[in-house]
Design a protein around this motif. Structure first.
Motif, PDB file in Angstrom:
ATOM      1  N   SER A 199       0.731  -1.150  -0.022  1.00 54.37           N
ATOM      2  CA  SER A 199      -0.095  -0.298   0.055  1.00 54.37           C
ATOM      3  C   SER A 199       0.916   1.221   0.089  1.00 54.37           C
ATOM      4  N   ALA A 200       2.028   1.200   0.726  1.00 57.10           N
ATOM      5  CA  ALA A 200       2.856   2.259   0.825  1.00 57.10           C
ATOM      6  C   ALA A 200       3.464   2.622  -0.517  1.00 57.10           C
ATOM      7  N   GLN A 201       4.053   1.527  -1.113  1.00 55.59           N
ATOM      8  CA  GLN A 201       4.737   1.713  -2.279  1.00 55.59           C
ATOM      9  C   GLN A 201       3.507   2.329  -3.399  1.00 55.59           C
ATOM     10  N   LEU A 202       2.378   1.746  -3.519  1.00 53.76           N
ATOM     11  CA  LEU A 202       1.352   2.461  -4.412  1.00 53.76           C
ATOM     12  C   LEU A 202       0.998   3.894  -4.108  1.00 53.76           C
ATOM     13  N   ARG A 203       1.142   4.016  -2.991  1.00 52.07           N
ATOM     14  CA  ARG A 203       0.778   5.675  -2.574  1.00 52.07           C
ATOM     15  C   ARG A 203       1.874   6.580  -2.896  1.00 52.07           C
ATOM     16  N   ASN A 204       3.133   5.999  -2.790  1.00 55.31           N
ATOM     17  CA  ASN A 204       4.299   6.904  -3.283  1.00 55.31           C
ATOM     18  C   ASN A 204       4.275   6.787  -4.884  1.00 55.31           C
ATOM     19  N   ALA A 205       3.845   5.934  -5.485  1.00 55.77           N
ATOM     20  CA  ALA A 205       4.002   6.018  -7.142  1.00 55.77           C
ATOM     21  C   ALA A 205       3.008   7.087  -7.509  1.00 55.77           C
ATOM     22  N   LEU A 206       1.554   6.825  -6.865  1.00 54.71           N
ATOM     23  CA  LEU A 206       0.667   7.697  -6.960  1.00 54.71           C
ATOM     24  C   LEU A 206       1.103   9.420  -6.997  1.00 54.71           C
ATOM     25  N   LEU A 207       1.516   9.667  -5.826  1.00 52.30           N
ATOM     26  CA  LEU A 207       2.147  11.029  -5.255  1.00 52.30           C
ATOM     27  C   LEU A 207       3.017  11.396  -6.356  1.00 52.30           C
ATOM     28  N   GLU A 208       3.949  10.551  -6.508  1.00 44.29           N
ATOM     29  CA  GLU A 208       5.062  11.125  -7.848  1.00 44.29           C
ATOM     30  C   GLU A 208       4.328  11.347  -8.989  1.00 44.29           C
ATOM     31  N   ARG A 209       3.366  10.914  -9.447  1.00 41.42           N
ATOM     32  CA  ARG A 209       2.650  11.294 -10.789  1.00 41.42           C
ATOM     33  C   ARG A 209       1.622  12.343 -10.677  1.00 41.42           C
ATOM     34  N   TYR A 210       0.840  12.068  -9.528  1.00 44.86           N
ATOM     35  CA  TYR A 210      -0.161  12.990  -9.216  1.00 44.86           C
ATOM     36  C   TYR A 210      -0.017  13.699  -7.647  1.00 44.86           C
ATOM     37  N   PRO A 211       0.604  14.675  -7.649  1.00 43.74           N
ATOM     38  CA  PRO A 211       0.802  15.255  -6.356  1.00 43.74           C
ATOM     39  C   PRO A 211      -0.041  15.801  -5.365  1.00 43.74           C
ATOM     40  N   THR A 212      -1.372  15.973  -6.032  1.00 39.37           N
ATOM     41  CA  THR A 212      -2.607  16.221  -5.292  1.00 39.37           C
ATOM     42  C   THR A 212      -3.526  15.308  -4.839  1.00 39.37           C
ATOM     43  N   ALA A 213      -2.984  14.099  -5.357  1.00 41.82           N
ATOM     44  CA  ALA A 213      -3.752  12.865  -4.893  1.00 41.82           C
ATOM     45  C   ALA A 213      -4.319  12.728  -3.601  1.00 41.82           C
ATOM     46  N   THR A 214      -5.483  12.572  -2.990  1.00 43.34           N
ATOM     47  CA  THR A 214      -5.770  12.475  -1.621  1.00 43.34           C
ATOM     48  C   THR A 214      -6.185  11.045  -1.575  1.00 43.34           C
ATOM     49  N   TRP A 215      -5.265  10.384  -0.344  1.00 39.92           N
ATOM     50  CA  TRP A 215      -5.165   9.091   0.209  1.00 39.92           C
ATOM     51  C   TRP A 215      -6.552   9.187   1.248  1.00 39.92           C
ATOM     52  N   MET A 216      -7.329   8.323   1.284  1.00 41.63           N
ATOM     53  CA  MET A 216      -8.397   8.230   2.049  1.00 41.63           C
ATOM     54  C   MET A 216      -8.063   7.396   3.198  1.00 41.63           C
ATOM     55  N   GLU A 217      -8.103   7.985   4.374  1.00 41.95           N
ATOM     56  CA  GLU A 217      -7.449   7.144   5.638  1.00 41.95           C
ATOM     57  C   GLU A 217      -8.703   6.467   6.141  1.00 41.95           C
ATOM     58  N   ARG A 218      -8.300   5.105   6.641  1.00 45.51           N
ATOM     59  CA  ARG A 218      -9.213   4.016   7.145  1.00 45.51           C
ATOM     60  C   ARG A 218      -9.902   4.730   8.432  1.00 45.51           C
TER      61      ARG A 218
END
Length: 438
Positions: free
Chosen positions: A419-438
């Motif tokens: 999950s952390a790897q995916l989050r980093n990959a998305l933020l690298e391409r989309y800096p404004t991505a919002t990760w919804m916390e559990r």
């Protein structure tokens, strides 16, 4: 077991058949009604009526750094360990009372066990349930052979009605408590585990309000080997047993919930006998969070193919939560005592557990509303080896610039690291991505 009826003296006759504890036993100082011999007698008497459930080595052992053995009491016919105490109680009743019948008033595992075993023994059995009881439980109880009567909107209404019927018709009203007969039946779990797993270091039981299983089994285990550590586990939301042990008498936790998820974990009806045995014989009582119980349910489903409820999973939850680090490298048995979770709750519990375990994630990204942009996002998700569970697009209520689309994705990942790897990959391409916390 609390017995309330006009014929209460009949059960006292049954109790009088149990020999009194002698001064040489370690239990005599805390409960004169239960001895190791009582538990042995119960084991002999109920051996043909309940399953001798397996106590098997678990694949979870490597994950938690100890040899884990699971006592699978959820494999009993009604899905609960309560059958042991109930069957011994019913077979101990005088024949004239067996002919008249028994009555209970709840939709608990105890009532299910009474319904089934009374029917098997040809004892007339009546179960009073409130109108709010789930149809599935009513249907199951009828299939066990009980006469089910719906009455009242609350459990209290059903109990009052059951007591009235007992007085009018000579039925024996049964309410789960902690008589010597009931505790002896439950204690047979401890006997079996000792026989099935040599050189046990510790045994973990569910605790909470209904601690009869913990108390009765502790009596058996400590008699056989005082060096075995006996541990109880209850919910942090309802630390009834810990509070009662501290106070020295049964207390009522006002925070207790009637939510079916908790079942007997949040009950209040254990008595002084169980409390005294627990205080004398149990080495430790720990509390776990609801989140730990949910993840424990998920682990049992995945690794053991065992579908259990909160009461069944709470013992393993102590290991999930890291509450027992002193058991590392030791041989530990855990009682999985109940598997009666309603289907709609099962679905909710597993979905929530996957989120808590970082296996299901959700994020939102604002993209330009141009052909190919969503395809690029899906390419990233594919490259990161995630599985898309759901994807939604919102154009009308997007608060950013015009001609954009907000994309919300729910994806499945392997674990927290993935999950952390995916989050980093998305933020690298989309800096404004919002990760919804559990």
């Amino acid at each position: 077991m609390k017995i309330v009826s006009r014929n209460e003296e009949l059960l006292r006759d049954a109790l009088s058949r149990i020999p009194q504890a002698s001064s040489r036993t370690s239990l005599s100082s805390c409960n004169k009604l239960i001895r190791f011999e009582d538990i042995s007698a119960a084991a002999f008497k109920i051996q043909c009526g309940v399953q001798k459930t397996p106590c098997m080595y678990s694949r979870l052992s490597k994950q938690y750094g100890m040899d884990i053995y699971l006592k699978k009491e959820f494999l009993q016919y009604t899905g609960s360990v309560k059958e042991r105490g109930v069957l011994y109680l019913l077979t101990s009743l005088p024949q004239d009372q067996q002919r008249k019948g028994v009555i209970v008033a709840s939709d608990s595992n105890f009532s299910m066990a009474v319904a089934y075993h009374a029917s098997e023994l040809r004892i007339p059995v009546f179960v009073i349930m409130s109108t709010s009881t789930s149809p599935a439980r009513v249907k199951m109880c009828r299939e066990y052979g009980a006469m089910v009567i719906s009455y009242g909107t609350t459990a209290k209404d059903s109990q009052m009605h059951a007591r009235r019927l007992a007085q009018e018709n000579g039925y024996l009203y049964l309410e789960e408590e902690d008589s010597a007969v009931y505790l002896s039946g439950l204690g047979t779990v401890g006997l079996e585990m000792y026989e099935q797993v040599p050189k046990l270091d510790a045994v973990i039981f569910p605790a909470g309000g209904h601690c009869g299983l913990l108390a009765g089994s502790a009596a058996a285990l400590k008699h056989l080997n005082p060096r075995i550590s006996v541990i109880g586990v209850e919910s942090e939301s309802f630390p009834v047993l810990q509070q009662s042990l501290k106070a020295g008498h049964p207390t009522e936790d006002q925070a207790c919930s009637n939510h079916h998820f908790y079942g007997d974990v949040s009950g209040l009806c254990f008595g002084s006998n169980s409390l005294q045995l627990t205080g004398k014989l149990v080495d430790k009582v720990v509390a776990v969070r609801e989140e730990d119980i949910l993840i424990s349910m998920l682990r049992l489903l995945e690794y053991e193919r065992a579908t259990v409820d909160a009461e069944g999973a709470i013992g393993l939850a102590a290991l999930v939560a890291g509450k027992l680090p002193d058991l590392k490298g030791k041989r530990v048995a855990i009682v999985i005592c109940s598997g009666n979770l309603e289907l709609h709750l099962l679905q909710q519990c597993i979905a929530r557990a996957l989120t808590l375990d970082n296996r299901v994630c959700r994020f939102s990204i604002v993209l330009s509303d141009c052909p190919g942009d969503i395809s690029k996002l899906l390419e990233i998700l594919s490259r990161e080896e995630t599985r898309v569970l759901d994807i939604k697009q919102e154009r009308t209520f997007v608060t950013s610039e015009l001609f954009t689309v907000e994309v919300t994705c729910t994806v499945e990942t392997r674990d927290k690291i993935h999950s952390a790897q995916l989050r980093n990959a998305l933020l690298e391409r989309y800096p404004t991505a919002t990760w919804m916390e559990r």
